[in-house]
Motif scaffolding. Structure first.
Motif, PDB file in Angstrom:
ATOM      1  N   ALA B 210       0.832  -1.207   0.000  1.00 40.65           N
ATOM      2  CA  ALA B 210       0.000   0.000   0.000  1.00 40.65           C
ATOM      3  C   ALA B 210       0.863   1.252   0.000  1.00 40.65           C
ATOM      4  O   ALA B 210       0.533   2.245  -0.658  1.00 40.65           O
ATOM      5  CB  ALA B 210      -0.943   0.000   1.205  1.00 40.65           C
ATOM      6  N   ALA B 211       2.008   1.202   0.724  1.00 40.41           N
ATOM      7  CA  ALA B 211       2.884   2.375   0.796  1.00 40.41           C
ATOM      8  C   ALA B 211       3.441   2.746  -0.575  1.00 40.41           C
ATOM      9  O   ALA B 211       3.567   3.923  -0.907  1.00 40.41           O
ATOM     10  CB  ALA B 211       4.027   2.122   1.778  1.00 40.41           C
ATOM     11  N   ALA B 213       1.988   1.595  -3.468  1.00 37.16           N
ATOM     12  CA  ALA B 213       0.842   1.726  -4.375  1.00 37.16           C
ATOM     13  C   ALA B 213       0.316   3.156  -4.421  1.00 37.16           C
ATOM     14  O   ALA B 213      -0.108   3.628  -5.474  1.00 37.16           O
ATOM     15  CB  ALA B 213      -0.276   0.771  -3.970  1.00 37.16           C
ATOM     16  N   VAL B 214       0.360   3.870  -3.275  1.00 39.64           N
ATOM     17  CA  VAL B 214      -0.128   5.254  -3.293  1.00 39.64           C
ATOM     18  C   VAL B 214       0.740   6.133  -4.204  1.00 39.64           C
ATOM     19  O   VAL B 214       0.242   7.056  -4.836  1.00 39.64           O
ATOM     20  CB  VAL B 214      -0.246   5.875  -1.879  1.00 39.64           C
ATOM     21  CG1 VAL B 214      -1.352   5.213  -1.091  1.00 39.64           C
ATOM     22  CG2 VAL B 214       1.063   5.825  -1.112  1.00 39.64           C
ATOM     23  N   VAL B 215       2.053   5.806  -4.273  1.00 37.94           N
ATOM     24  CA  VAL B 215       2.927   6.549  -5.185  1.00 37.94           C
ATOM     25  C   VAL B 215       2.607   6.156  -6.638  1.00 37.94           C
ATOM     26  O   VAL B 215       2.427   7.020  -7.501  1.00 37.94           O
ATOM     27  CB  VAL B 215       4.418   6.265  -4.869  1.00 37.94           C
ATOM     28  CG1 VAL B 215       5.318   6.983  -5.874  1.00 37.94           C
ATOM     29  CG2 VAL B 215       4.766   6.696  -3.458  1.00 37.94           C
ATOM     30  N   LEU B 217      -0.089   4.918  -7.900  1.00 41.46           N
ATOM     31  CA  LEU B 217      -1.429   5.340  -8.307  1.00 41.46           C
ATOM     32  C   LEU B 217      -1.389   6.766  -8.850  1.00 41.46           C
ATOM     33  O   LEU B 217      -1.959   7.074  -9.901  1.00 41.46           O
ATOM     34  CB  LEU B 217      -2.361   5.247  -7.098  1.00 41.46           C
ATOM     35  CG  LEU B 217      -3.849   5.411  -7.366  1.00 41.46           C
ATOM     36  CD1 LEU B 217      -4.370   4.218  -8.143  1.00 41.46           C
ATOM     37  CD2 LEU B 217      -4.611   5.528  -6.063  1.00 41.46           C
ATOM     38  N   GLN B 218      -0.675   7.631  -8.130  1.00 36.64           N
ATOM     39  CA  GLN B 218      -0.637   9.039  -8.534  1.00 36.64           C
ATOM     40  C   GLN B 218       0.231   9.275  -9.757  1.00 36.64           C
ATOM     41  O   GLN B 218       0.096  10.279 -10.425  1.00 36.64           O
ATOM     42  CB  GLN B 218      -0.135   9.883  -7.371  1.00 36.64           C
ATOM     43  CG  GLN B 218      -1.061   9.788  -6.187  1.00 36.64           C
ATOM     44  CD  GLN B 218      -0.533  10.562  -5.016  1.00 36.64           C
ATOM     45  OE1 GLN B 218      -0.257  11.742  -5.121  1.00 36.64           O
ATOM     46  NE2 GLN B 218      -0.394   9.905  -3.891  1.00 36.64           N
ATOM     47  N   ARG B 219       1.149   8.342 -10.024  1.00 34.71           N
ATOM     48  CA  ARG B 219       2.002   8.490 -11.186  1.00 34.71           C
ATOM     49  C   ARG B 219       1.421   7.807 -12.422  1.00 34.71           C
ATOM     50  O   ARG B 219       2.068   7.767 -13.466  1.00 34.71           O
ATOM     51  CB  ARG B 219       3.389   7.910 -10.899  1.00 34.71           C
ATOM     52  CG  ARG B 219       4.136   8.678  -9.844  1.00 34.71           C
ATOM     53  CD  ARG B 219       4.263  10.141 -10.231  1.00 34.71           C
ATOM     54  NE  ARG B 219       5.095  10.841  -9.257  1.00 34.71           N
ATOM     55  CZ  ARG B 219       6.163  11.551  -9.606  1.00 34.71           C
ATOM     56  NH1 ARG B 219       6.508  11.685 -10.858  1.00 34.71           N
ATOM     57  NH2 ARG B 219       6.859  12.155  -8.669  1.00 34.71           N
ATOM     58  N   GLY B 220       0.235   7.212 -12.274  1.00 39.02           N
ATOM     59  CA  GLY B 220      -0.409   6.583 -13.415  1.00 39.02           C
ATOM     60  C   GLY B 220       0.146   5.222 -13.789  1.00 39.02           C
ATOM     61  O   GLY B 220      -0.037   4.749 -14.912  1.00 39.02           O
ATOM     62  N   TYR B 221       0.828   4.548 -12.849  1.00 38.92           N
ATOM     63  CA  TYR B 221       1.331   3.194 -13.127  1.00 38.92           C
ATOM     64  C   TYR B 221       0.209   2.169 -13.091  1.00 38.92           C
ATOM     65  O   TYR B 221       0.354   1.079 -13.608  1.00 38.92           O
ATOM     66  CB  TYR B 221       2.351   2.769 -12.054  1.00 38.92           C
ATOM     67  CG  TYR B 221       3.737   3.293 -12.248  1.00 38.92           C
ATOM     68  CD1 TYR B 221       3.950   4.586 -12.687  1.00 38.92           C
ATOM     69  CD2 TYR B 221       4.834   2.495 -11.978  1.00 38.92           C
ATOM     70  CE1 TYR B 221       5.231   5.074 -12.837  1.00 38.92           C
ATOM     71  CE2 TYR B 221       6.119   2.974 -12.126  1.00 38.92           C
ATOM     72  CZ  TYR B 221       6.313   4.263 -12.559  1.00 38.92           C
ATOM     73  OH  TYR B 221       7.577   4.736 -12.700  1.00 38.92           O
ATOM     74  N   ILE B 222      -0.874   2.532 -12.381  1.00 39.58           N
ATOM     75  CA  ILE B 222      -1.937   1.556 -12.189  1.00 39.58           C
ATOM     76  C   ILE B 222      -3.036   1.817 -13.214  1.00 39.58           C
ATOM     77  O   ILE B 222      -3.860   2.709 -13.045  1.00 39.58           O
ATOM     78  CB  ILE B 222      -2.451   1.613 -10.737  1.00 39.58           C
ATOM     79  CG1 ILE B 222      -1.301   1.173  -9.806  1.00 39.58           C
ATOM     80  CG2 ILE B 222      -3.662   0.719 -10.555  1.00 39.58           C
ATOM     81  CD1 ILE B 222      -1.507   1.496  -8.366  1.00 39.58           C
ATOM     82  N   ASP B 223      -2.993   1.042 -14.294  1.00 33.83           N
ATOM     83  CA  ASP B 223      -3.992   1.194 -15.346  1.00 33.83           C
ATOM     84  C   ASP B 223      -5.173   0.290 -15.019  1.00 33.83           C
ATOM     85  O   ASP B 223      -5.009  -0.915 -14.885  1.00 33.83           O
ATOM     86  CB  ASP B 223      -3.396   0.803 -16.690  1.00 33.83           C
ATOM     87  CG  ASP B 223      -4.388   1.044 -17.816  1.00 33.83           C
ATOM     88  OD1 ASP B 223      -4.329   2.111 -18.433  1.00 33.83           O
ATOM     89  OD2 ASP B 223      -5.243   0.170 -18.044  1.00 33.83           O
TER      90      ASP B 223
END
Lengths: 127, 278
Positions: B210-211, B213-215, B217-223
């Motif tokens: 989660a630590a 993932a929050v980074v 998520l904001q950088r658009g890695y999570i499509d």
């Protein structure tokens, strides 16, 4: 160590429950969003060979307006955010649990872990 | 390839990744990332993001079951999460700045290491007493076994903590749970009993992921379109895996099969990283 009626065992069952519910709820949202997305875009041709940062689904405001417009990917992203929140929620509940147990050391440690996650969240936004 | 076909392929692949990952204890991320990058020509950033999300789902699902049995040591988990979350934050930040072929090479190396580690014969004595540091942080504990409650002591807290920073960094950098490294820290360095270390490691993986993932998520890695079939497939695969583990004990040949697959994938990732194709 434990104070009153609240013991480590109670904390364990509450944490187990939070994790289970978190996974079930977020996966339901993801699957529902996936169905909407496939229904609307199932036959288009995607290209993921280059990284472009999917800016549409990064900002909360875009995700919310996307959900209101019934966009599948925005709904999936909301489910993913719920999933990421599940372990964070677990820390928040441990924090409360340690306060009730009057375990000062671990109240502080849970708070510290929480702060590290918040810090990485803020850094991602700024930098 | 249309969206529907791609989604189905990823879904089926992720199912088997989750199944094998759960049977061998290595986790699903190890197959997902090569499948997406080498097999389906997906950019490695998206692959890491999707894998990380599936890691959160499977570890939270499994931890929910373990934590109720009272084997997981919540205090050890919480204490070491300070180390893993700091590491994960650093890893995710480094991942934003280094070239992808270094990530591919490192991924191959960690993959090979984990495969070897899963074969190392384990022997361990449970220590009755912990170090002064472990006493101070209330890390010593007990867990239920068929022969009654067993008490254990924890050693070398500083060394374990340091190793966990490294495990967290690798997790944030590569989008995997890095369970093999966490187990090294807890079994070999801190001398925590196997049952406690594996369940506690699982308990920590979700928070660690989660630590970073929050980074991501904001950088658009999570499509969302890629993450959706990955997370659903891996979770279902891991669920089937846990059922098989209970019903059959003949996982020996599966372990060999998995190691062969993992070794080939490791070599391919390193090769593609070296030639600059990833």
């Amino acid at each position: 160590m434990a104070a009153g009626n609240f013991k480590d065992k109670d904390m364990q069952s509450i944490i187990g429950w939070i994790l289970r519910v978190g996974v079930i709820v977020s996966m339901t949202v993801v699957v529902f969003g996936g169905a909407v997305y496939l229904y609307r875009h199932g036959h288009s041709i995607p290209d993921y060979s280059a990284f472009n940062g999917v800016p549409q689904f990064v900002y909360p405001s875009n995700i919310i307006s996307g959900i209101l417009a019934f966009r599948g990917r925005a709904i999936i992203q909301a489910g993913i955010i719920l999933l990421i929140s599940t372990p964070v929620l677990r820390i928040i509940f441990s924090f409360i649990g340690f306060i009730i147990e009057k375990d000062r050391l671990y109240t502080f440690i849970s708070l510290l872990v929480l702060l590290i996650i918040v810090a990485s969240m803020l850094s991602g936004h700024a930098g | 390839m249309s969206v529907i076909v791609l989604t189905l392929i990823i879904l089926v692949g992720s199912y088997f990744a989750g199944l094998l990952g759960s049977l061998t204890g290595l986790g699903g991320g190890f197959i997902i990332i090569p499948l997406l990058t080498l097999g389906l020509n997906v950019d490695i950033h998206y692959a890491i993001g999707a894998s990380l999300i599936s890691v959160i789902a499977t570890s939270s699902g499994a931890a929910a079951a373990y934590v109720k049995e009272g084997i997981t040591n919540i205090r050890i988990g919480m204490f070491l999460e300070i180390a893993t979350t700091i590491g994960a934050f650093m890893g995710a930040t480094i991942a934003l700045h280094i070239q992808t072929h270094y990530i591919a090479i490192l991924f191959g190396m960690i993959l090979a290491f984990s495969a070897v580690m899963s074969f190392v014969k384990k022997k361990q004595e449970i220590l009755p007493e912990g170090s002064p540091m472990a006493d101070k942080f209330k890390l010593n504990g007990s867990y239920p076994t068929p022969d009654g409650v067993v008490k254990y002591g924890v050693r070398n807290v500083g060394g374990g903590f340091f190793m966990m920073v490294f495990a967290g960094t690798i997790s944030g950098l590569l989008g995997i749970g890095s369970g093999a490294l966490k187990v090294v820290a807890m079994d070999s360095i801190m001398r925590i009993p196997f049952k406690v270390s594996t369940t506690t490691s699982n308990f920590m993986i979700g928070v660690t992921a989660a630590a970073s993932a929050v980074v991501y998520l904001q950088r658009g890695y999570i499509d969302p379109a890629i993450s959706m079939p990955v997370v659903v497939g891996v979770l279902l695969g891991a669920l089937s895996g846990s059922k098989i583990l209970i019903n059959a004990r003949s996982a020996g040949w599966l372990r060999w099969l998995f190691t062969i697959i993992v070794s080939i994938l490791a070599i391919q990732m390193i090769y593609n990283g070296l030639t600059g194709r990833l």
